[in-house]
Design a protein around this motif. Sequence first.
Motif, PDB file in Angstrom:
ATOM      1  N   MET A   1      28.048 -82.687 -22.560  1.00 29.66           N
ATOM      2  CA  MET A   1      28.596 -82.263 -23.857  1.00 29.66           C
ATOM      3  C   MET A   1      28.307 -80.777 -24.018  1.00 29.66           C
ATOM      4  N   THR A   2      29.346 -80.013 -24.286  1.00 31.86           N
ATOM      5  CA  THR A   2      29.152 -78.587 -24.519  1.00 31.86           C
ATOM      6  C   THR A   2      28.458 -78.380 -25.860  1.00 31.86           C
TER       7      THR A   2
ATOM      8  N   ALA B   1      37.403 -84.178 -22.072  1.00 32.07           N
ATOM      9  CA  ALA B   1      37.266 -83.972 -23.525  1.00 32.07           C
ATOM     10  C   ALA B   1      37.989 -82.704 -23.940  1.00 32.07           C
ATOM     11  N   ASP B   2      37.340 -81.884 -24.796  1.00 34.08           N
ATOM     12  CA  ASP B   2      37.958 -80.641 -25.273  1.00 34.08           C
ATOM     13  C   ASP B   2      37.349 -79.405 -24.616  1.00 34.08           C
ATOM     14  N   SER B   3      36.458 -79.605 -23.636  1.00 27.73           N
ATOM     15  CA  SER B   3      35.730 -78.456 -23.102  1.00 27.73           C
ATOM     16  C   SER B   3      36.487 -77.734 -21.994  1.00 27.73           C
TER      17      SER B   3
ATOM     18  N   GLU C   1      29.474 -76.623 -28.383  1.00 27.13           N
ATOM     19  CA  GLU C   1      30.418 -76.776 -29.487  1.00 27.13           C
ATOM     20  C   GLU C   1      30.704 -78.252 -29.782  1.00 27.13           C
ATOM     21  N   ASN C   2      30.932 -79.025 -28.706  1.00 27.19           N
ATOM     22  CA  ASN C   2      31.232 -80.445 -28.901  1.00 27.19           C
ATOM     23  C   ASN C   2      30.033 -81.204 -29.451  1.00 27.19           C
TER      24      ASN C   2
ATOM     25  N   TYR D   1      30.044 -83.057 -33.018  1.00 25.86           N
ATOM     26  CA  TYR D   1      29.737 -84.487 -33.130  1.00 25.86           C
ATOM     27  C   TYR D   1      28.626 -84.732 -34.140  1.00 25.86           C
TER      28      TYR D   1
ATOM     29  N   ASP E   1      32.387 -85.238 -22.063  1.00 21.37           N
ATOM     30  CA  ASP E   1      32.893 -85.104 -20.702  1.00 21.37           C
ATOM     31  C   ASP E   1      32.156 -86.112 -19.829  1.00 21.37           C
TER      32      ASP E   1
ATOM     33  N   PHE F   1      34.304 -85.942 -27.841  1.00 18.51           N
ATOM     34  CA  PHE F   1      33.434 -84.790 -27.582  1.00 18.51           C
ATOM     35  C   PHE F   1      32.708 -84.908 -26.246  1.00 18.51           C
TER      36      PHE F   1
END
Length: 691
Positions: A205-206, A119-121, A208-209, A213, A103, A101
Motif C-alpha cells: 500500500m502506498t 490498485a491506484d498506485s 497515499e492509499n 484508507y 496492490d 487501495f
Amino acid sequence: MLVTKLKSNRKLTIVLIVLTIVIPVFIIMGQYWNWYVNAEAVAENSDHSAVVSEEFLETFLDAGYILYNTENGRDRDPEAVKEILQQNSGRMSAYERIYPFLDYRVKDEDGNDVAKSTADSERTVGENNLSSFALGMVISYDKYGEIDVRIREGEYKTEQSVAFREVISRYDDSNWEMERYDEETEEWETIRLEQPKNRTYIYGMTGENLQAYIDNNWYTGYDAADSMINLVIILVLMTAVLAWVLPMLPVWQLEERTFLKVPFEVVVIVFLAMAGILGENLWWIAERAGGTPDIIDFLIWVVVFAVTFWAATCLRQVYTMGARAYMKERLLCVRYWKYIRRAWQYAVGKTKKWAGKCYHFIDRIDLSERNNQTIFKIVAVNFIVLALICTMWIGGIFALAVYSGVLFWLLRKYFTDLQEKYAVLLKATGEIAKGNLDIEITEDLGIFSPFKQEIQKIQTGFKKAVDEEVKSQRMKTELITNVSHDLKTPLTAIITYVNLLKDEKDEEKQRDYIEVLERKSLRLKVLIEDLFEVSKASSKNVTLNIVDVDVVNLFKQVKLELEDKIAGADLDFRCTYPEDKIVARLDSQKTYRVFENLLVNVIKYAMPHTRVYIEILEEDGEAVVRMKNVSASELDFNPEELTERFVRGDASRNTEGSGLGLAIVKSFVELQRGKFKIETEADLFKAEVRF
C-alpha cells in the motif's frame, strides 16, 4: 451635569457589554492553533492504532481466503463460494473497503504468478520493490496451510509483526463454512472455503492509499472538538455570571428595551437552539481554518456570547422583578393557562376515545391467523405518533411522557383481561401437571382460544414423555449395574491376588500372581480410559483436529495393525474398496479409534469360521463404511440400546470388554457430524458409518 453623567454611564455600560462579549471571543480564537496541533496528534495516534490493530491485520488473512477461492480455473462451486461470502458480509465489507487501495501479487509454489492487481498506485508490487511502498508484507501458505507472515516495509512493522502473531493464533476460519440443504439428497451438508495452500501473497500500500484508507475508516475530525468543549462551557458560564453581576455596578445604565422583555420560553428555546447548533458544528469550526482563525470565526463566537449575555440578562429579571411577577408577565404557560387547560381537556378526551378504539382493535386479534396487516397498522400508528413527537424539540419530551401514560393505561387494561384468561389456561395446565390428562377447557379464552387444541397435544405429549421417562430410568439402572459389575470384576481379582501374593513363598507362583495382577490392572486401566473418553465425548469437551483424511487408506491401516487378532479369531474378511481415494474432512485420530473399535467388536462377537463383509464407497457425496458379520451369540436385544454406555451383546457380561466400544464409536462419529447406524437381522449384525 446629570445628563452628562447619564450619557457617560451609558457609554461605559456599552463598553462593558462589548468587553464581556469580545474578550471570550479572543480567548477562544487564541487557542485555535493548540487545538489544531492536538487534533493532528490525535490523528497520528489514530493512524498508528489503525495499522497495528487486529481488525486491520486480520483483513489480509481474509483476503487470502477470498483470493484463493475465487481464482480462475479452481475446481470450486462458484455458487457455493458466493453464498459463503455473502453470509460473511462483515468480512467481505472489510475486504471491499481495503481492496481499492491495495496492490497485491499472488504466486504459486513454483513462483509463477497466479493473480495480481495494481490498485491506484500504478506500480507493480513484488518482493523486490516493497521498499517503495508505505506498507509491504508477504504472507505465505505451505502445502499444509500453515501461515508465515513477514512485514517487509512499514513505519510500525515491529509492532505489526507482534500483533500478527496474536491474530494468527486467534484467527477463526470456521466463519468460512455454512450449512446448505441438498435438494437431491434431501439432507443438510456442510460446505466451506478451502484454506490457502502453496500460495504466496505479496501486499503493498502506498502512502497515499494507506492514508486514504485510514481516513475513510478511522475518521478523527470530532476529536478536535472534544478539547474545546471545556473552555467553551467555562466562558459561556462566565459570560452568564457577568450578565448577572455587572448590573450591580453603580455606573451601570441599561434601559429596559423590548428585546429584554422576551417571554421565558422564547429565551430558553433560542439559547438551546444556539447551543445545539454550536455542539453539532464545533468540530467544523475548529478544523475549517487549519488552526488560523479569521473573520468568520470572530462573527460566530460574537453571536454565541452575545446570545448567552442576552439570555442571562433576560433571566436576571427573576431577581429584579421577583419570582411571582416574573411568572405572571414572562411565562406564556401562566399567561395563557386558561386556553392551555381547554386544549389539554380536548386532547385528553380525544386520546381516551382513540385508546378505546385501539384496545378493542387489539383484543380482536386472532393469533392463529396471519396478522401482518394488523401488525403493520399498529406499527404505523406508533410511527406517526413518535414522528410527531420528534418534531417538537424539547417539547417532545413532555409529549412523549403523555403518550407513554396513555400507552400505560391501555396496556394495563389489556393486561388485566389477559391475566383472567391466562388464569383459566394456567389452571388447566396445572391439572395436567398433577397428572389429570383428561382436563377440558370450557371457558372462552379470547386471544388464547387456539391453545385449546394445543392442550390436547400437550396431553398426548405428556403420555409419550412418561413412557420415555420409564425407559430412561430403566437404562440408568442398568448403567449403574453394568458399571459396578465391570469395575468390580478386575478390582476383586486384584485384591484376591494381592492377598495371595503376601503369603506365597514360591517364587514361580509369585511371578504367576504378578502376571495376573498386571493383566487385571491393565484391564482396569483400559476400562477407566474408555469411560473417560466416552464421558468427554458426551459432554462435547473434545478438541477436533480436522484435516483431509483418506478414509480407505486409514481403514486399511487399522485392519493391518489388527491382523494378529483377526487371525486368532479365525474370521475370513471380504473387503470391497473403491479404486479412487475417498477424502473427507475428519479428525484422523478419532476416526482411527472408530474403525478400531468396530473391528475389535467384530473380532470379539463374530462366530468363528465365518465371513465378515466390509464395504467402503462414496454414496450421495458421503463416505460410507458398512460391516456385516454373523454373531456368535443370539441377537435378542434392541440395536439402538447397544450404543449406550456399558451395554454389551452378552447380557451375562462374561466376555472381555468394557461395553464402551460402540458408545465411543457413536460419540466420535456424531462429533464429526457423521451418522452411525446399527441393524440386526436374525443373527446377522450390520453396522454403517457415514461421513
